[in-house]
Design an enzyme around this catalytic site. Structure first.
Site, PDB file in Angstrom:
ATOM      1  CB  SER A  16      -0.923  -0.003   1.218  1.00  0.00           C
ATOM      2  OG  SER A  16      -1.826  -1.081   1.182  1.00  0.00           O
ATOM      3  NE  ARG A  42       1.513   4.310   9.472  1.00  0.00           N
ATOM      4  CZ  ARG A  42       1.390   3.002   9.384  1.00  0.00           C
ATOM      5  NH1 ARG A  42       0.242   2.454   9.001  1.00  0.00           N
ATOM      6  NH2 ARG A  42       2.411   2.217   9.641  1.00  0.00           N
ATOM      7  CG  HIS A  45      -2.230   2.951   4.835  1.00  0.00           C
ATOM      8  ND1 HIS A  45      -2.473   2.396   6.062  1.00  0.00           N
ATOM      9  CD2 HIS A  45      -2.071   1.914   3.970  1.00  0.00           C
ATOM     10  CE1 HIS A  45      -2.457   1.072   5.955  1.00  0.00           C
ATOM     11  NE2 HIS A  45      -2.215   0.758   4.701  1.00  0.00           N
TER      12      HIS A  45
END
Length: 218
Positions: A16, A42, A45
Protein backbone atom coordinates in the site's frame (compact mmCIF):
# COMPACT_ATOMS: atom_id res chain seq x y z
CA UNK A 1 -5.98 -7.69 -11.17
CA UNK A 2 -6.92 -10.93 -9.34
CA UNK A 3 -7.24 -10.96 -5.56
CA UNK A 4 -3.89 -11.62 -3.87
CA UNK A 5 -4.76 -14.10 -1.15
CA UNK A 6 -1.31 -14.93 0.20
CA UNK A 7 -0.24 -11.62 1.66
CA UNK A 8 0.51 -10.97 5.32
CA UNK A 9 -0.65 -7.78 7.04
CA UNK A 10 2.86 -6.31 6.87
CA UNK A 11 3.14 -7.17 3.17
CA UNK A 12 -0.20 -5.49 2.48
CA UNK A 13 0.93 -2.35 4.31
CA UNK A 14 4.26 -2.31 2.47
CA UNK A 15 2.53 -2.73 -0.90
CA UNK A 16 0.00 0.00 0.00
CA UNK A 17 2.79 2.41 0.89
CA UNK A 18 4.55 1.61 -2.37
CA UNK A 19 1.38 2.44 -4.34
CA UNK A 20 0.90 5.68 -2.40
CA UNK A 21 4.49 6.76 -3.00
CA UNK A 22 4.20 6.03 -6.70
CA UNK A 23 1.01 8.07 -7.01
CA UNK A 24 2.35 11.13 -5.18
CA UNK A 25 5.83 11.28 -6.71
CA UNK A 26 4.93 14.13 -9.08
CA UNK A 27 2.91 16.10 -6.52
CA UNK A 28 3.88 18.60 -3.79
CA UNK A 29 3.53 15.79 -1.24
CA UNK A 30 6.76 14.31 -2.59
CA UNK A 31 8.58 17.40 -1.30
CA UNK A 32 7.51 17.00 2.33
CA UNK A 33 10.29 16.32 4.84
CA UNK A 34 10.25 12.70 5.95
CA UNK A 35 8.69 13.25 9.41
CA UNK A 36 5.77 15.19 7.92
CA UNK A 37 5.50 12.71 5.05
CA UNK A 38 4.99 9.89 7.55
CA UNK A 39 1.88 11.70 8.80
CA UNK A 40 0.56 12.46 5.32
CA UNK A 41 1.22 8.88 4.14
CA UNK A 42 -0.60 7.41 7.15
CA UNK A 43 -3.61 9.66 6.57
CA UNK A 44 -3.72 8.66 2.90
CA UNK A 45 -3.36 5.01 3.85
CA UNK A 46 -6.19 5.27 6.38
CA UNK A 47 -8.60 6.92 3.94
CA UNK A 48 -7.35 5.61 0.56
CA UNK A 49 -7.66 9.23 -0.57
CA UNK A 50 -4.69 11.25 -1.79
CA UNK A 51 -6.67 14.47 -1.39
CA UNK A 52 -6.96 14.03 2.38
CA UNK A 53 -3.55 15.68 2.54
CA UNK A 54 -4.67 18.78 0.62
CA UNK A 55 -5.69 20.57 3.81
CA UNK A 56 -3.11 18.98 6.11
CA UNK A 57 -1.48 21.73 8.14
CA UNK A 58 1.63 21.66 10.33
CA UNK A 59 2.52 24.55 12.62
CA UNK A 60 5.20 25.17 15.22
CA UNK A 61 7.40 22.11 14.54
CA UNK A 62 4.70 19.70 15.74
CA UNK A 63 6.55 16.47 14.94
CA UNK A 64 9.47 17.41 17.18
CA UNK A 65 7.06 18.64 19.85
CA UNK A 66 5.17 15.35 19.73
CA UNK A 67 8.35 13.28 19.86
CA UNK A 68 9.67 15.23 22.85
CA UNK A 69 6.33 14.94 24.66
CA UNK A 70 6.10 11.18 24.06
CA UNK A 71 9.66 10.59 25.24
CA UNK A 72 8.82 12.56 28.39
CA UNK A 73 5.71 10.46 29.03
CA UNK A 74 3.28 13.34 28.54
CA UNK A 75 -0.41 12.68 29.26
CA UNK A 76 -2.63 12.27 26.21
CA UNK A 77 -6.09 13.86 26.26
CA UNK A 78 -8.68 12.58 23.80
CA UNK A 79 -12.25 13.60 23.12
CA UNK A 80 -13.71 10.16 22.39
CA UNK A 81 -13.51 6.56 23.56
CA UNK A 82 -12.75 5.58 19.98
CA UNK A 83 -9.49 7.53 20.13
CA UNK A 84 -8.61 6.07 23.52
CA UNK A 85 -9.23 2.56 22.21
CA UNK A 86 -7.22 3.21 19.06
CA UNK A 87 -4.05 4.46 20.73
CA UNK A 88 -1.46 1.70 20.99
CA UNK A 89 -0.44 1.43 24.64
CA UNK A 90 2.19 -1.11 23.62
CA UNK A 91 3.87 1.45 21.36
CA UNK A 92 3.65 4.09 24.08
CA UNK A 93 5.35 1.73 26.54
CA UNK A 94 8.08 1.02 24.01
CA UNK A 95 8.74 4.74 23.76
CA UNK A 96 8.49 5.35 27.51
CA UNK A 97 7.98 2.37 29.89
CA UNK A 98 6.21 4.66 32.38
CA UNK A 99 3.17 4.99 30.12
CA UNK A 100 -0.01 3.34 31.42
CA UNK A 101 -3.74 3.55 30.76
CA UNK A 102 -3.93 6.35 33.32
CA UNK A 103 -1.88 8.55 31.00
CA UNK A 104 -4.67 8.49 28.40
CA UNK A 105 -7.28 10.98 29.59
CA UNK A 106 -10.82 10.44 28.34
CA UNK A 107 -13.68 11.56 30.57
CA UNK A 108 -16.47 11.55 28.01
CA UNK A 109 -18.46 8.85 29.86
CA UNK A 110 -17.61 9.82 33.44
CA UNK A 111 -20.77 10.07 35.49
CA UNK A 112 -20.07 13.61 36.67
CA UNK A 113 -19.43 14.73 33.08
CA UNK A 114 -22.64 13.10 31.85
CA UNK A 115 -24.64 14.68 34.68
CA UNK A 116 -23.13 18.15 34.15
CA UNK A 117 -23.73 18.05 30.40
CA UNK A 118 -27.36 17.06 30.90
CA UNK A 119 -27.96 19.64 33.62
CA UNK A 120 -26.38 22.51 31.67
CA UNK A 121 -27.59 21.40 28.21
CA UNK A 122 -24.07 21.26 26.83
CA UNK A 123 -22.00 18.56 25.16
CA UNK A 124 -20.21 15.93 27.20
CA UNK A 125 -17.04 16.61 25.22
CA UNK A 126 -17.05 20.24 26.33
CA UNK A 127 -17.63 19.27 29.96
CA UNK A 128 -14.84 16.68 29.71
CA UNK A 129 -12.40 19.38 28.61
CA UNK A 130 -13.39 21.51 31.59
CA UNK A 131 -12.85 18.57 33.94
CA UNK A 132 -9.33 17.94 32.60
CA UNK A 133 -8.25 21.55 32.16
CA UNK A 134 -5.59 21.37 34.88
CA UNK A 135 -4.02 18.30 33.25
CA UNK A 136 -3.55 19.80 29.79
CA UNK A 137 -0.32 21.71 30.32
CA UNK A 138 2.43 19.93 28.36
CA UNK A 139 -0.06 17.27 27.28
CA UNK A 140 -0.73 15.89 23.81
CA UNK A 141 -4.30 16.71 22.80
CA UNK A 142 -6.17 14.57 20.26
CA UNK A 143 -9.51 15.86 18.97
CA UNK A 144 -11.16 13.77 16.26
CA UNK A 145 -14.84 14.19 16.96
CA UNK A 146 -15.91 17.19 19.01
CA UNK A 147 -15.33 20.69 17.62
CA UNK A 148 -16.49 22.36 20.83
CA UNK A 149 -13.81 20.46 22.74
CA UNK A 150 -11.19 21.82 20.34
CA UNK A 151 -12.66 25.32 20.52
CA UNK A 152 -12.62 25.35 24.32
CA UNK A 153 -9.03 24.13 24.47
CA UNK A 154 -8.03 26.80 21.96
CA UNK A 155 -9.80 29.44 24.02
CA UNK A 156 -7.92 28.33 27.13
CA UNK A 157 -4.66 28.57 25.16
CA UNK A 158 -5.46 32.01 23.78
CA UNK A 159 -6.39 33.20 27.27
CA UNK A 160 -3.02 32.02 28.56
CA UNK A 161 -4.56 29.46 30.92
CA UNK A 162 -2.96 26.31 29.47
CA UNK A 163 -0.21 25.34 27.03
CA UNK A 164 -0.36 21.78 25.66
CA UNK A 165 2.77 20.34 24.06
CA UNK A 166 0.88 19.48 20.87
CA UNK A 167 -2.67 19.66 19.56
CA UNK A 168 -3.86 17.25 16.88
CA UNK A 169 -7.07 19.02 15.90
CA UNK A 170 -9.18 16.96 13.49
CA UNK A 171 -12.87 17.14 14.45
CA UNK A 172 -15.26 16.19 11.66
CA UNK A 173 -18.69 17.46 10.68
CA UNK A 174 -20.75 20.46 9.67
CA UNK A 175 -21.38 22.47 12.85
CA UNK A 176 -18.58 24.42 14.59
CA UNK A 177 -15.93 22.31 12.84
CA UNK A 178 -14.44 24.86 10.45
CA UNK A 179 -14.70 27.57 13.10
CA UNK A 180 -12.89 25.51 15.75
CA UNK A 181 -10.05 24.76 13.35
CA UNK A 182 -9.78 28.43 12.44
CA UNK A 183 -9.45 29.17 16.15
CA UNK A 184 -6.65 26.61 16.33
CA UNK A 185 -4.69 28.43 13.60
CA UNK A 186 -4.41 31.40 15.96
CA UNK A 187 -2.89 29.38 18.80
CA UNK A 188 0.84 30.00 19.40
CA UNK A 189 1.81 26.36 19.89
CA UNK A 190 2.56 23.26 17.81
CA UNK A 191 -0.43 21.70 16.07
CA UNK A 192 -1.45 19.42 13.22
CA UNK A 193 -4.84 19.83 11.63
CA UNK A 194 -6.99 19.03 8.62
CA UNK A 195 -8.60 22.34 7.77
CA UNK A 196 -12.20 22.33 6.62
CA UNK A 197 -14.91 19.80 7.49
CA UNK A 198 -12.89 16.62 7.19
CA UNK A 199 -11.37 14.75 10.09
CA UNK A 200 -12.35 11.96 12.46
CA UNK A 201 -11.12 9.93 15.42
CA UNK A 202 -9.31 7.41 13.21
CA UNK A 203 -7.34 10.21 11.56
CA UNK A 204 -6.35 11.77 14.88
CA UNK A 205 -5.08 8.41 16.12
CA UNK A 206 -3.20 7.62 12.93
CA UNK A 207 -1.50 11.02 13.13
CA UNK A 208 -0.23 10.24 16.62
CA UNK A 209 0.94 6.80 15.48
CA UNK A 210 2.77 8.39 12.55
CA UNK A 211 4.62 10.62 15.00
CA UNK A 212 5.51 7.52 17.03
CA UNK A 213 7.02 5.96 13.89
CA UNK A 214 9.67 8.67 13.91
CA UNK A 215 10.85 7.24 17.23
CA UNK A 216 10.21 3.52 16.75
CA UNK A 217 11.62 3.16 13.24
CA UNK A 218 14.91 4.98 13.64
Amino acid sequence: MPIQWNLSASEIEKKSFSIIEEEVKNTPLALLPNPEWRVARRLIHTTADLHIADTLTFAGKPIKAGIDALLAGAPIFCDSKMIRSGISLQKLKTINPQYSEEHILCSISDSDVVEKAKKENRTRALCAVEKNKDKLNNAIVLIGNAPLALAQICQYVLDGQIKPALIIGMPVGFVNVVESKELLTGCPLPYISLLGRRGGSALAVTTLHAIMENILEK
